[in-house]
Design a protein around this motif. Structure first.
Motif, mmCIF file in Angstrom:
data_model
loop_
_atom_site.group_PDB
_atom_site.id
_atom_site.type_symbol
_atom_site.label_atom_id
_atom_site.label_comp_id
_atom_site.label_asym_id
_atom_site.label_seq_id
_atom_site.Cartn_x
_atom_site.Cartn_y
_atom_site.Cartn_z
ATOM 1 N N LEU A 52 2.253 -10.790 6.491
ATOM 2 C CA LEU A 52 2.691 -9.829 5.477
ATOM 3 C C LEU A 52 2.201 -10.177 4.080
ATOM 4 C CD1 LEU A 52 6.393 -9.243 6.632
ATOM 5 C CD2 LEU A 52 4.338 -7.956 7.247
ATOM 6 N N SER A 53 1.591 -11.341 3.924
ATOM 7 C CA SER A 53 1.162 -11.754 2.584
ATOM 8 C C SER A 53 0.001 -10.906 2.065
ATOM 9 C CB SER A 53 0.745 -13.227 2.594
ATOM 10 O OG SER A 53 -0.365 -13.435 3.455
ATOM 11 N N ARG A 54 -0.671 -10.190 2.948
ATOM 12 C CA ARG A 54 -1.802 -9.378 2.491
ATOM 13 C C ARG A 54 -1.347 -8.126 1.751
ATOM 14 N NH1 ARG A 54 -3.910 -5.199 5.976
ATOM 15 N NH2 ARG A 54 -2.484 -4.648 7.659
ATOM 16 N N TYR A 55 -0.065 -7.791 1.876
ATOM 17 C CA TYR A 55 0.450 -6.600 1.202
ATOM 18 C C TYR A 55 0.830 -6.940 -0.239
ATOM 19 C CZ TYR A 55 0.729 -4.665 5.920
ATOM 20 O OH TYR A 55 0.425 -4.230 7.185
ATOM 21 N N ASP A 56 -0.175 -7.190 -1.060
ATOM 22 C CA ASP A 56 0.090 -7.486 -2.463
ATOM 23 C C ASP A 56 0.020 -6.194 -3.284
ATOM 24 O OD1 ASP A 56 -2.594 -6.940 -2.404
ATOM 25 O OD2 ASP A 56 -3.253 -8.936 -3.033
ATOM 26 N N TYR A 57 0.127 -6.330 -4.602
ATOM 27 C CA TYR A 57 0.159 -5.152 -5.481
ATOM 28 C C TYR A 57 -1.142 -4.349 -5.380
ATOM 29 C CZ TYR A 57 0.745 -2.366 -9.726
ATOM 30 O OH TYR A 57 0.853 -1.328 -10.612
ATOM 31 N N ASP A 58 -2.285 -5.063 -5.329
ATOM 32 C CA ASP A 58 -3.569 -4.368 -5.230
ATOM 33 C C ASP A 58 -3.679 -3.575 -3.932
ATOM 34 O OD1 ASP A 58 -4.342 -5.267 -7.669
ATOM 35 O OD2 ASP A 58 -5.710 -6.825 -6.936
ATOM 36 N N PHE A 59 -3.090 -4.092 -2.856
ATOM 37 C CA PHE A 59 -3.127 -3.370 -1.583
ATOM 38 C C PHE A 59 -2.385 -2.037 -1.716
ATOM 39 C CE2 PHE A 59 -1.658 -2.091 2.555
ATOM 40 C CZ PHE A 59 -2.715 -2.393 3.398
ATOM 41 N N PHE A 60 -1.212 -2.073 -2.372
ATOM 42 C CA PHE A 60 -0.437 -0.847 -2.557
ATOM 43 C C PHE A 60 -1.254 0.197 -3.322
ATOM 44 C CE2 PHE A 60 2.915 -3.460 -1.130
ATOM 45 C CZ PHE A 60 4.042 -2.690 -0.877
ATOM 46 N N GLN A 61 -1.874 -0.242 -4.425
ATOM 47 C CA GLN A 61 -2.615 0.701 -5.256
ATOM 48 C C GLN A 61 -3.896 1.183 -4.564
ATOM 49 O OE1 GLN A 61 -1.286 1.984 -7.871
ATOM 50 N NE2 GLN A 61 0.478 0.611 -7.785
ATOM 51 N N SER A 62 -4.539 0.297 -3.817
ATOM 52 C CA SER A 62 -5.745 0.702 -3.080
ATOM 53 C C SER A 62 -5.407 1.746 -2.026
ATOM 54 C CB SER A 62 -6.402 -0.515 -2.416
ATOM 55 O OG SER A 62 -6.806 -1.457 -3.371
ATOM 56 N N GLU A 63 -4.273 1.548 -1.365
ATOM 57 C CA GLU A 63 -3.833 2.509 -0.359
ATOM 58 C C GLU A 63 -3.515 3.855 -0.999
ATOM 59 O OE1 GLU A 63 -1.007 2.052 3.444
ATOM 60 O OE2 GLU A 63 0.051 1.848 1.533
ATOM 61 N N LEU A 64 -2.899 3.800 -2.168
ATOM 62 C CA LEU A 64 -2.579 5.032 -2.885
ATOM 63 C C LEU A 64 -3.855 5.752 -3.321
ATOM 64 C CD1 LEU A 64 -0.321 6.796 -4.028
ATOM 65 C CD2 LEU A 64 -0.370 5.395 -6.100
ATOM 66 N N ALA A 65 -4.836 4.974 -3.803
ATOM 67 C CA ALA A 65 -6.115 5.571 -4.216
ATOM 68 C C ALA A 65 -6.843 6.183 -3.025
ATOM 69 C CB ALA A 65 -6.990 4.514 -4.884
ATOM 70 N N ALA A 66 -6.803 5.488 -1.881
ATOM 71 C CA ALA A 66 -7.466 6.008 -0.682
ATOM 72 C C ALA A 66 -6.826 7.311 -0.227
ATOM 73 C CB ALA A 66 -7.412 4.972 0.432
ATOM 74 N N ALA A 67 -5.501 7.398 -0.352
ATOM 75 C CA ALA A 67 -4.813 8.627 0.035
ATOM 76 C C ALA A 67 -5.200 9.791 -0.875
ATOM 77 C CB ALA A 67 -3.300 8.411 -0.008
ATOM 78 N N GLU A 68 -5.582 9.474 -2.105
ATOM 79 C CA GLU A 68 -6.017 10.509 -3.044
ATOM 80 C C GLU A 68 -7.510 10.788 -2.932
ATOM 81 O OE1 GLU A 68 -4.797 9.192 -6.874
ATOM 82 O OE2 GLU A 68 -2.652 9.413 -6.459
ATOM 83 N N GLY A 69 -8.181 10.123 -1.977
ATOM 84 C CA GLY A 69 -9.599 10.379 -1.750
ATOM 85 C C GLY A 69 -10.530 9.497 -2.536
ATOM 86 N N PHE A 70 -10.017 8.400 -3.086
ATOM 87 C CA PHE A 70 -10.868 7.510 -3.874
ATOM 88 C C PHE A 70 -10.903 6.138 -3.214
ATOM 89 C CE2 PHE A 70 -11.722 4.384 -7.167
ATOM 90 C CZ PHE A 70 -12.811 4.943 -7.802
ATOM 91 N N GLY A 71 -12.130 5.643 -2.978
ATOM 92 C CA GLY A 71 -12.290 4.319 -2.389
ATOM 93 C C GLY A 71 -13.604 3.707 -2.823
ATOM 94 N N VAL A 72 -13.822 2.466 -2.422
ATOM 95 C CA VAL A 72 -15.058 1.778 -2.800
ATOM 96 C C VAL A 72 -16.269 2.517 -2.245
ATOM 97 C CG1 VAL A 72 -16.338 -0.383 -2.629
ATOM 98 C CG2 VAL A 72 -13.863 -0.433 -2.880
ATOM 99 N N ASP A 73 -16.129 3.063 -1.027
ATOM 100 C CA ASP A 73 -17.261 3.756 -0.415
ATOM 101 C C ASP A 73 -17.652 5.006 -1.192
ATOM 102 O OD1 ASP A 73 -14.832 4.874 0.205
ATOM 103 O OD2 ASP A 73 -15.465 5.601 2.170
ATOM 104 N N LYS A 74 -16.711 5.597 -1.914
ATOM 105 C CA LYS A 74 -17.012 6.803 -2.686
ATOM 106 C C LYS A 74 -17.876 6.485 -3.895
ATOM 107 C CE LYS A 74 -14.873 10.826 -4.846
ATOM 108 N NZ LYS A 74 -13.619 11.488 -5.263
ATOM 109 N N LEU A 75 -17.915 5.249 -4.329
ATOM 110 C CA LEU A 75 -18.704 4.865 -5.497
ATOM 111 C C LEU A 75 -20.159 4.625 -5.149
ATOM 112 C CD1 LEU A 75 -16.201 2.408 -7.188
ATOM 113 C CD2 LEU A 75 -16.684 4.769 -7.810
#
Length: 543
Positions: A54-77
């Motif tokens: 469960l240690s992988r669920y840090d703050y950045d993971f939460f925000q990355s998941e939220l960004a991915a749900a909105e259609g934004f990810g590293v692959d989009k760049l």
């Protein structure tokens, strides 16, 4: 047991990156965000737990998941380095900036709503390649788009400006929570900015055709920071005489260096913009087109056009390079003209569309490629010497190649003679053969023969240049047909008109194929004839 989550009133609740509006049952390791940045990891009953780390669920993971749900990810760049599975470090930096700014933007939107500012804040990623004349994929940067939801006025803030304003907004919001009146004068309001022109999109129009004195009629797509089309620009680049008369096809050059140190004139004609989405968004909007050529000290702008989705601009500017430098010719061959679409809003200041401050010729044309000290520049002279040396070197290579061939032939004859083959031949004939070879060897190195070789090579080059010129002329017609096919649009409703459109398209495709095949066949035939002549000359030159 079961654990459920129910959002109260207008509270924002996100589970696993998705905003929920009703009763939701939580599962083990679900990620929950309350408000803008209060994050929680739900750990279920022992029966639901696994050996997952469960240690992988840090703050950045939460925000990355939220960004991915909105259609934004590293692959989009766009982003993965060549031959590798990981993203470029600069792209990762932009992505991390994005996910760190997401909760801040959410907080500002909530403050704007409670303070009744009617402003909506959105994160955007700006691709700096849009402003690079060579179109390289440079680094990206984060911007914040601000939209007034009532007037539809738009501003674009930099990351630094947004963060600075957020601190001021928090102070104002804190006073509001303490019961004070949040109303402040305009200059002290962190939510307020004067109305300004907004950069809507850019297009790359490659200048290579001008280096060959060829006319270019372009339908360029103006793309926004997300790579989406904002409008289509009709623009023409036309080489011309100093008095403005356009060049014909006979004025085309094969090598741009033919224009070195000569006067080069061309016109940029912006005809119109088609389907400008910016003008559809709200009333009271207009546009201006801006661009900058080579070493001009500032951008040139067209006159503003207001409230027309397909604005006709019809503006032409004549440019003159009085003594074209090597750097300028290289610029034409390798760079594009960056054309920017600027959105005007009611109350904003229009950009200067005059030619004030620019150096003009007696004919009123704009001077470009104007070195500060022409007498001190010896680059053209050195370049001429370099070209002369290259030509002399090529001639020496031809002579060296001929000498090597004849030398090898002589050695072969001498070896046969030494091996006793002379016994089966008449000695006088052998000597005669050797004398003939020696005579050819000497004459092949004589100045007259060298001049003949050089003359034949020049003749072949001229014929090849003529063939290429004809091919370019034919391909310009093919290109026009291709553009017509590319930008023709079928009707949406009328079936009869659609049938007529289909027939017309079929005929255009047939004509396009025939013209393309004819141009390629003509080029192949011309080149084959040149090769045949060269082979015949080579065979004739050999003993």
């Amino acid at each position: 047991g079961r654990v459920t989550l129910v959002p109260h009133d207008k509270c924002k609740v996100v589970v696993n990156g998705v905003t929920i509006t009703g009763k939701t049952e939580l599962q083990h390791s679900d990620r929950v965000i309350l408000g803008s940045n209060s994050t929680y990891l739900y750990v279920g009953p022992p029966a639901q737990r696994t050996e997952e780390d469960l240690s992988r669920y840090d703050y950045d993971f939460f925000q990355s998941e939220l960004a991915a749900a909105e259609g934004f990810g590293v692959d989009k760049l766009g982003t993965v380095s060549t031959g590798q599975d990981r993203a470029d470090p600069s792209v990762l930096a932009v992505f991390h900036d994005y996910i760190k700014l997401m909760p801040l933007v959410e907080e500002v939107n909530q403050m704007s709503q409670e303070l009744r500012k009617d402003l909506k804040f959105e994160l955007k990623v700006k691709n700096l390649a849009l402003s690079d004349s060579r179109g390289h994929d440079l680094q990206k940067e984060i911007t914040v788009k601000v939209t007034h939801e009532t007037t539809q006025q738009v501003w674009v803030w930099s990351k630094a400006k947004f963060i600075n304003r957020k601190f001021l907004m928090e102070e104002l919001y804190q006073r509001f929570l303490e019961g004070e009146n949040p109303a402040v004068n305009q200059d002290s309001d962190p939510f307020w900015d004067p109305v300004e022109a907004v950069h809507v999109g850019s297009a790359h129009v490659w200048l290579q055709a001008l280096a060959y004195r060829m006319r270019l009629e372009e339908r360029a797509e103006l793309l926004n920071s997300e790579g989406l089309e904002e409008a289509v620009l009709l623009i023409n680049l036309s080489p011309c005489f100093s008095d403005g008369r356009l060049f014909g096809e006979d004025e085309m050059v094969i090598d741009p260096l033919e224009l070195l140190e000569r006067r080069v004139d061309f016109q940029i004609h912006i005809a119109e913009c088609l389907g400008v989405k910016w003008l559809r968004g709200a009333v009271g909007r207009g546009i201006q087109i801006g661009y900058r050529v080579y070493d001009l000290p500032r951008y040139l702008y067209t006159r503003p056009v207001w409230e027309s989705v397909n604005p006709k601009i019809e503006e032409t500017v004549h440019f003159s390079a009085l003594k074209a430098s090597y750097e300028f010719l290289n610029y034409l061959q390798k760079n594009a003209l960056i054309v920017d679409l600027w959105g005007l809003q009611e109350g904003c200041m229009e950009m200067d569309s005059s030619l004030d401050g620019l150096l003009l010729t007696a004919e009123g044309t704009v001077v470009i490629d104007n070195p500060k000290d022409l007498t001190a520049s010896n680059v053209p002279e050195l370049y001429r010497k370099l070209l002369q040396m290259e030509q002399e070197t090529e001639l020496l290579r031809e002579l060296d190649r001929a000498l090597r061939e004849e030398n090898a032939l002589l050695k072969d004859k001498l070896k046969k003679w030494d091996a006793g083959h002379h016994e089966s031949q008449c000695p006088s004939q052998t000597v005669s053969d050797c004398m003939l070879l020696l005579q050819f060897f000497l004459t092949s190195t004589a100045p007259g023969h060298a001049e003949e070789m050089c003359s034949h090579r020049t003749s072949c080059d001229a014929e090849l240049a003529k063939a290429l010129k004809t091919f370019y002329q034919n391909m310009s017609v093919v290109r026009q047909q291709f553009l017509q096919l590319k930008h023709s649009r079928p009707p949406e409703d009328n079936l009869q008109v659609l049938r007529l459109f289909t027939e017309t398209q079929s005929q255009m495709i047939s004509d396009f194929g025939q013209q393309l095949e004819s141009a390629v066949y003509k080029l192949k035939s011309d080149v084959a004839l040149i090769v045949k002549k060269k082979r015949e000359y080579t065979a004739y030159s050999k003993p």
